[in-house]
Design an enzyme around this catalytic site. Structure first.
Site, mmCIF file in Angstrom:
data_model
loop_
_atom_site.group_PDB
_atom_site.id
_atom_site.type_symbol
_atom_site.label_atom_id
_atom_site.label_comp_id
_atom_site.label_asym_id
_atom_site.label_seq_id
_atom_site.Cartn_x
_atom_site.Cartn_y
_atom_site.Cartn_z
ATOM 1 N N SER A 198 13.311 -25.489 -34.378
ATOM 2 C CA SER A 198 11.971 -26.301 -34.598
ATOM 3 C C SER A 198 11.525 -27.067 -33.179
ATOM 4 C CB SER A 198 12.524 -27.361 -35.544
ATOM 5 O OG SER A 198 13.657 -28.370 -34.867
ATOM 6 N N LYS A 199 10.532 -27.823 -33.456
ATOM 7 C CA LYS A 199 10.163 -28.716 -32.179
ATOM 8 C C LYS A 199 11.128 -29.519 -31.799
ATOM 9 C CE LYS A 199 5.195 -28.564 -33.256
ATOM 10 N NZ LYS A 199 3.921 -29.366 -33.471
ATOM 11 N N ARG A 200 11.972 -29.807 -32.452
ATOM 12 C CA ARG A 200 13.108 -30.776 -32.075
ATOM 13 C C ARG A 200 13.976 -30.130 -30.911
ATOM 14 N NH1 ARG A 200 18.109 -31.561 -34.023
ATOM 15 N NH2 ARG A 200 17.859 -30.171 -35.870
ATOM 16 N N GLY A 237 12.780 -28.128 -28.910
ATOM 17 C CA GLY A 237 12.080 -27.836 -27.869
ATOM 18 C C GLY A 237 11.026 -26.587 -28.071
#
Length: 487
Positions: free
Chosen positions: A256-258, A260
């Site tokens: 996920s964006k978490r 990176g």
């Protein structure tokens, strides 16, 4: 991998968003496979989700592919023998195959309304049975269909799943068996007449002569559907290879964006080089000898094959990407590196005061190997503007004792140097420090903080020369005044 048939592979993204890491890796593996085997790499846009597909996303995919250097041999803007390569423009081609399936009894019309399907699933869940479609409309007679249509019912079209298990022989995951009770008669055409992805995708693969379908393991559940369609139409299916998932952590978390993960376009905006991203992506699931980390594109084309793709998921490691990017930035010659960072200096409004090319190259040389991304160049904004603060931690550590006196002494020395170049500056500074009986670090670190606000960075003498005599003296006066006010 030996094969007598010319290799033809495709990357078929859906333009419902920009190209992200997982899709870029799939595109790369297909491209490398085609280039390694002297085959054909096709870009196809699978835009069956018309409600979510956008021209902006489609253009973003093209731009990202071109930036990465993943050129396509057939596809949009290039053409080819199977044009068009955008599914929404290929609608007429699917109807004959749908009709063939209906005529041969391998597909049938289903009149079940959405609420009826919900009730069936609910009942199956309560009775702990498989929740797939139970085949209610599979054996309707012609009279039954006329009656339902007379009631105004719309029909979807479902494929009859053959009896028995479906065996998938995967080039990465080996043999996978899908038991019959896990499959159901799935919809291939919506009630509005538009075909669904699982139908259009395999039909296009067949028509375009795709020999190998290389995609993420998240598509594995679609494969028995595609095999069933091929079997019903009498086609030999392409070989398949499902790539291990890209994970967010070693704990198996979904990327996920978490962690990176973001779009390829965002990495470009953030100052990553395409060579670094290519090198990083290929190592997400593929390895040559478990030792080599850095490969040129030519080396990858030479070495890549599916036999070296692993079966287990690969962890997205942003720090490794940053390290690779720093490596590739450092490999750029000074002129190319300067060209690469200029757009980021402009975006940061740091070139409003014109700088000569020679000065910019001198600046980039001073920064040296400190850049992990091109955007990191803005870290050194103090070389372009006086608008910076003194780092409180640096002040506390280095401005103690008699910092004003130390800086005043250094100011006097620097102000008296006739030729303001690095060698005379360095010689006069060291001579002054030795004569004053001060340790080098206790003189140079207060000076660095005064000139940059920070306790680290490029060589201090490089900073002094880049700033120039007038700016150095101004900043020393400012720092001395600041110290006198706070102490």
């Amino acid at each position: 991998m030996a094969t007598d048939q010319p290799i033809r592979v495709r990357f078929a993204p859906s333009p419902t968003g920009f190209l992200h890491i997982g899709g870029a890796r799939t595109a790369l593996f297909n491209w490398l496979f085609a280039r390694h085997h002297g085959g054909t790499f096709i870009l196809r846009i699978d835009d069956t989700d018309e409600a979510r597909s956008t021209d902006e996303s489609m253009q973003g995919i093209y731009d990202s592919m071109e930036w990465l250097g993943l050129d396509w041999d057939e596809g949009p803007m290039v053409g080819g023998p199977h044009t068009p390569y955008i599914q929404s423009e290929r609608g007429e081609r699917y109807h004959k195959y749908v009709q063939q399936l209906l005529d041969t009894g391998n597909a049938y019309r289903c009149y079940c309304a959405p609420e009826e399907l919900d009730q069936m699933r609910t009942l199956a869940r309560v009775e702990k049975r498989p929740q797939g479609y139970p085949g209610k409309c599979r054996y309707l007679t012609e009279a039954d269909r006329h009656k339902l249509e007379g009631e105004g019912r719309k029909s979807t079209i479902r494929l009859k799943i053959p009896e028995g298990a479906i065996i998938v022989r995967d080039l990465v995951l080996d043999v996978i068996k899908f038991e019959a009770d896990t499959l159901d008669d799935f919809i291939i055409v919506r009630s509005n007449g538009s075909p669904l992805y699982n139908f259009t995708s395999i039909i296009d693969d067949i028509e375009m002569g795709i020999t190998h379908v290389i995609r993420g393991a998240d598509h594995l559940s679609n494969t028995p559907k595609h095999l069933s369609i091929c079997q019903a139409l009498g086609f030999d299916p392409p070989q398949c290879a499902h790539l291990p998932m890209v994970l967010g952590s070693s704990k198996g978390e979904k990327l996920s964006k978490r962690h990176g993960a973001t779009s390829v376009g965002q990495y470009r905006e953030d100052g990553y080089l395409p060579e670094a991203l290519i090198n990083f992506l290929v190592r997400l699931g593929w390895s040559y000898d478990d030792k080599e980390e850095i490969f040129s594109v030519d080396q990858l084309i030479e070495k890549f094959d599916l036999e070296r793709v692993g079966k287990s998921g690969s962890v997205f490691d942003l720090k490794k990407l940053q390290w690779l990017n720093g490596h590739y930035i450092t490999r750029l010659n000074l002129s190319a590196r300067t060209d690469a960072v200029i757009p980021f200096l402009q975006k940061g409004s740091l070139l409003e005061e014109e700088k000569s090319r020679a000065w910019l190259e001198q600046f980039v040389a001073a920064v040296g190997d400190r850049l992990e991304t091109l955007a990191d160049i803005t870290t050194y904004s103090y070389l372009f503007t006086d608008d910076f603060d003194y780092d409180p931690k640096a002040v506390k550590k280095w401005w103690k004792g008699d910092p004003a006196g130390i800086l005043q002494g250094l100011r006097d020395v620097l102000g008296a140097i006739e030729v303001f170049e690095i060698e005379p500056i360095e010689a006069a500074t060291w001579a002054h420090i030795e004569a004053a009986g001060i340790s080098r670090i206790k003189a140079m670190q207060p000076l660095r903080v005064a000139l940059s606000g920070e306790s680290g960075g490029p060589g201090l003498f490089d900073i002094i020369v880049l700033l120039g005599r007038e700016k150095v003296l101004e900043r020393l006066d400012r720092a001395i005044q600041h110290i006198q006010e706070i102490f």
